[in-house]
Each structure stands twice: as structure tokens, then as C-alpha cells.
Design an enzyme around this catalytic site. Structure first.
Site, mmCIF file in Angstrom:
data_model
loop_
_atom_site.group_PDB
_atom_site.id
_atom_site.type_symbol
_atom_site.label_atom_id
_atom_site.label_comp_id
_atom_site.label_asym_id
_atom_site.label_seq_id
_atom_site.Cartn_x
_atom_site.Cartn_y
_atom_site.Cartn_z
ATOM 1 N N HIS A 91 0.837 -1.208 0.000
ATOM 2 C CA HIS A 91 0.000 0.000 0.000
ATOM 3 C C HIS A 91 0.872 1.258 0.000
ATOM 4 O O HIS A 91 0.549 2.244 -0.657
ATOM 5 C CB HIS A 91 -0.908 0.010 1.224
ATOM 6 C CG HIS A 91 -1.924 -1.085 1.229
ATOM 7 N ND1 HIS A 91 -3.274 -0.855 1.104
ATOM 8 C CD2 HIS A 91 -1.791 -2.434 1.349
ATOM 9 C CE1 HIS A 91 -3.938 -2.008 1.145
ATOM 10 N NE2 HIS A 91 -3.050 -2.974 1.305
ATOM 11 N N ASP A 151 -5.950 5.748 2.349
ATOM 12 C CA ASP A 151 -6.048 4.408 1.793
ATOM 13 C C ASP A 151 -7.471 3.878 1.967
ATOM 14 O O ASP A 151 -8.131 4.162 2.968
ATOM 15 C CB ASP A 151 -5.061 3.491 2.517
ATOM 16 C CG ASP A 151 -4.741 2.227 1.748
ATOM 17 O OD1 ASP A 151 -5.671 1.469 1.410
ATOM 18 O OD2 ASP A 151 -3.547 1.979 1.511
#
Length: 464
Positions: free
Chosen positions: A21, A121
């Protein structure tokens, strides 16, 4: 008159604290910074400590991070994904609020521009409720594949239709996971339960990951000002169309030996093996991969993390690899194989000598492989990796799937098959290049985001 610094748009980036990520968030940060945005990049203290150890104090000069979610600071340990997801969702909102309020005070003192925009995110989707309440426009960036997100968006229907949770453990082995799901709009024909992210493989209706995933899709994503995806239209058109119908706010330590070792090999001759930053496996499985790679005959470059082997480092003294394997195959100076703890994956995949990629099918790895035109040997570990695998093998035709319990013979056969050609992967590389080129779909979408931030957002955070 406002200072030049104060007039800059200030974007706060909040990635989920796992390397798969963080990497696309860093790329986004670089793109924003290149366009004169002021970027605040939020790390956890755990990841900040790892950066300090691997890159030195200069890598994080002047930075701090969110507190760790109750895990020990063992820098070579694989973090517990379930624990992190539960802890960040439970404790994260307060830390995000405190961070943004502090940045507001610093802006009032002239230290930084006022916060004008947040990109969190998708796995940190709780942040959207905090920052929107504070009056700050907020996007969610889902760093995995569009097909993976589409699967997650249908978790609620899987529950409502009675597919999930599983009735009992026998469903894992009795063929139930081969149930076809032809009603899922936007997925490839013949998609099965086993092709969806592994978080559905639970018998517990209160399962942490199942419920957090549904909250991210049902509560967080619709509340965002926009959804960013780490893909391009030409690759996942059907999935993107289905996602846009559901979410109209969608926009779409280095080992220097690797390069020199690759330089010594012929074009497309080397198998590159890397299972990502959080995959773990038993010694027996490692041994099967080792023997299979050796038997296939192609030279290989294999990244083995210190924490990749389950139970390694617990003092049992057992070697990670089969007895005699290193001496036989990867001894110093050998051209048959090289084993390292880390490498520059984009550089390796882009090297002329790399002919195949043995991968866990994480989305970053998948996209990097497609961009480099390198066909894949697919061994998915968990979550949407199984979905990515299915698409890579069946929809895009750039990979060969291997069973979770693949033995040396299966590994050898898969290597021989993939090393025999890569025309489809080369075609995907041309598609990817067209998407990121000037005027391509990914470039257009990114430029649209930059224009929206600059043109439509005014600083709104006040000192607290």
C-alpha cells in the site's frame, strides 16, 4: 500577501501500513510533489523505525508517525494484518484528528500551508469520516486491483444471499468454493467463490476482516469525495464500469548484486521469484519451490525475506532451504541462481534477462509485471490476490496458476510452460504503456485529480 508556501495546496496522504500500500502512495506523493504540492505523508511508528534502520535518519528527517497498533517493534517481523486492521479502525480516528489539528496549528504559525485535501487508503477508510467532519475534502485510494475492489463491493451480497459465512469447515474442501457466481456484474464469466478474496473463507459471521471489508465498501467509500484506483481503463474496463455504477465518485535496502548477475544472462532467460512483503509459508513449501526451480533448468533470482518462512528465527536452528541446496545451486559466483533479501523489483522486471515472474499476485507486483511484459507464475497467498490470479490467467492470458500446495513437479512444469513464450504479456505491456503515456487513460485521470485539487479546493482547516 500570502507567502509562496502558504499558497501551495497541501495534501495529506494516509496509506495503510503495509509495503504493497505504501509503494503506490509514494508514487502518488512524487507525482503531487512534482506539481508543487506540499505533501504530508503519514507513516506508522513501526514503518518509520524500519525506514530509519534501512535508509538512515535522512530518509525521515523531520518526520513522525501514527502510534503502532499495539504490536511489538520487531522490525523483521511480519505484521499481523488482522490485528492492524482491527486496531487502526478502532483507534485510528482519534490519531488522524489529532494530526490534522496539529497541522492546522502549524499552518496558523506559518510553518506549513493549510491542509486543503486528504487522500486516505481504502483500507484506512475510517479517516474519511473524521476529515469530512472537519470540512476537508477527502479521497480514498484503493491500491489493489479494480477486480479485487469489485469483489469486495459484493461481500454484502454474498452475505445477504447466504454464500458467506461458510456453513462449516468442510466447505473449504468439498467443492463448495467452486460455486459459480454469474450474478456478479463486471466480473469475468465463470468466476467462482474460490476466485474471490480469501476473507470470505470464514465460518464466523463476526469475522474481523469480513466485517471491516464490508464497512469500507458500504460506509467509507460512498462518503468519500472521490475514489482513486491503481489501474487503467484498458486493463480492467468491465470491472471499472461496474465499480463506477456502484460508486459514481470513482476516478479512476538494496542488494547491488542483482543487476550485475542479471547482466551475465541472456535475454528472457531468468525466472524472478518474489512473494511480496507479508506472505509466509512453511519450510516444506519453500523446499518444493527450491527443488522445482532448480529442476526447471532456468537460472533464477529469488527474494527470500528474513520473516518469509513460518517459524524461522525461533531458535530451532533449522535451515530455510533443503540441505545442500545453496551449495548446489546458489553458491557464490554461480550463474544458476542468486538469493537475496531484497531487490529493486521494477528494475529486475524491466531487465532484459528477466523472462518470468513467480509471484503471489499482489496488485503492485501484477501491474509491474504487466508493464514490463513479463509473464507470471501465479501463487496467490490471500485476500484479492486470488482474484488477481484468476484475471491474470484467464482474462488477460499472461500467467499460469499454481495450486496452493504446489509441489516441485508442478513448479517445474509451470516454469517450463511460462518460459516457453510471452507474447500475451508483451501485448499487455503495450496496453499499459499507452495508458500511462501522455493522453492515456491513467494520465488523463491523474491530471483531472490535480486540476480538481488546485481549482476546486480552498484551505479550510482552522487552528484548534
Amino acid at each position: 500577501m500570502a507567502s509562496p508556501a502558504a499558497s501551495k495546496p497541501h495534501v495529506v496522504l494516509i496509506p495503510y501500513p503495509a509495503q504493497g500500500h505504501v509503494t503506490p502512495f509514494l508514487r502518488l506523493a512524487k507525482a503531487l510533489h512534482a506539481r508543487s504540492f506540499h505533501v504530508t505523508f503519514v507513516h506508522t511508528e513501526f514503518n518509520r523505525a524500519r525506514l530509519l534502520r534501512s535508509r538512515g535518519a535522512a530518509a525521515v528527517a523531520g518526520a513522525d508517525g501514527l502510534p503502532p497498533p499495539g504490536q511489538p517493534a520487531e522490525l523483521d517481523a511480519t505484521q499481523d494484518i488482522w490485528a492492524i486492521c482491527e486496531a487502526t479502525r478502532r483507534t485510528g480516528p482519534g490519531h488522524v484528528r489529532a494530526l490534522v489539528e496539529r497541522l492546522g496549528r502549524e499552518a496558523a504559525a506559518g510553518g506549513v500551508p493549510p491542509v486543503s485535501f486528504v487522500v486516505a487508503d481504502g483500507a484506512m477508510g475510517f479517516a474519511v469520516h473524521v476529515t469530512k467532519e472537519m470540512g476537508i475534502p477527502t479521497y480514498l485510494f484503493f491500491t489493489h486491483s479494480a477486480c479485487g475492489l469489485l469483489a469486495y463491493l459484493n461481500f454484502d451480497q454474498l452475505v445477504k444471499r447466504g454464500y458467506v459465512p461458510l456453513k462449516d469447515e468442510s466447505c473449504l474442501t468439498n467443492g463448495y468454493l467452486d460455486t459459480r457466481l454469474d450474478w456478479v456484474a463486471g466480473m469475468i464469466a465463470g468466476v467462482r467463490l474460490r476466485d474471490l478474496p480469501t476473507f470470505i473463507r470464514t465460518t464466523d459471521p463476526d469475522d474481523v476482516m469480513l466485517n471491516i471489508t464490508m464497512k469500507q465498501c458500504e460506509l467509507d467509500a460512498p462518503a468519500a469525495d472521490g475514489i482513486l484506483l491503481n489501474t487503467f481503463d484498458g486493463l480492467e474496463r468491465a470491472a471499472l464500469d461496474a465499480i463506477r455504477a456502484r460508486l459514481p465518485n470513482t476516478i479512476a535496502r538494496e542488494d547491488g548484486r542483482c543487476a550485475a548477475w542479471l547482466d551475465a544472462h541472456a535475454d528472457a532467460a531468468v525466472v524472478y521469484a518474489n512473494f511480496g512483503s507479508i506472505t509466509v509459508m512453511g519450510r516444506a513449501q519453500v523446499g518444493e519451490f527450491a527443488r522445482g526451480l532448480a529442476a526447471a533448468g532456468a537460472p533464477f533470482l529469488w527474494v527470500i525475506r528474513p520473516d518469509m518462512v513460518r517459524g524461522a528465527g525461533d531458535g530451532d536452528g533449522e535451515p530455510l532451504l533443503p540441505e545442500g541446496f545453496e551449495e548446489e545451486v546458489v553458491a557464490s559466483g554461480s550463474e544458476r541462481g542468486l538469493m537475496v533479501g531484497w531487490c529493486d523489483q521494477e528494475a529486475v522486471l524491466g531487465h532484459r534477462a528477466t523472462g518470468a515472474f513467480l509471484s503471489h499476485c499482489g496488485w503492485n507486483s501484477t501491474v509491474e509485471s504487466l508493464a514490463a511484459g513479463v509473464p507470471m507464475l501465479c501463487w496467490p497467498f490471500f485476500s484479492e490476490q486470488v482474484t488477481n490470479c484468476r484475471y491474470a490467467c484467464e482474462e488477460w492470458g499472461v500467467g499460469v496458476e499454481m495450486a496452493r500446495d504446489a509441489g516441485r513437479r508442478e513448479v517445474e512444469a509451470a516454469v517450463r510452460e511460462v518460459m516457453g513464450g510471452g507474447e500475451k504479456a508483451a501485448a499487455m505491456r503495450r496496453k499499459e504503456a499507452a495508458a500511462v503515456a501522455p493522453g492515456g487513460s491513467s494520465r488523463r485521470n491523474l491530471e483531472s485529480l490535480f486540476a480538481e485539487i488546485v481549482g476546486a479546493v480552498q484551505p479550510v482547516i482552522n487552528p484548534v
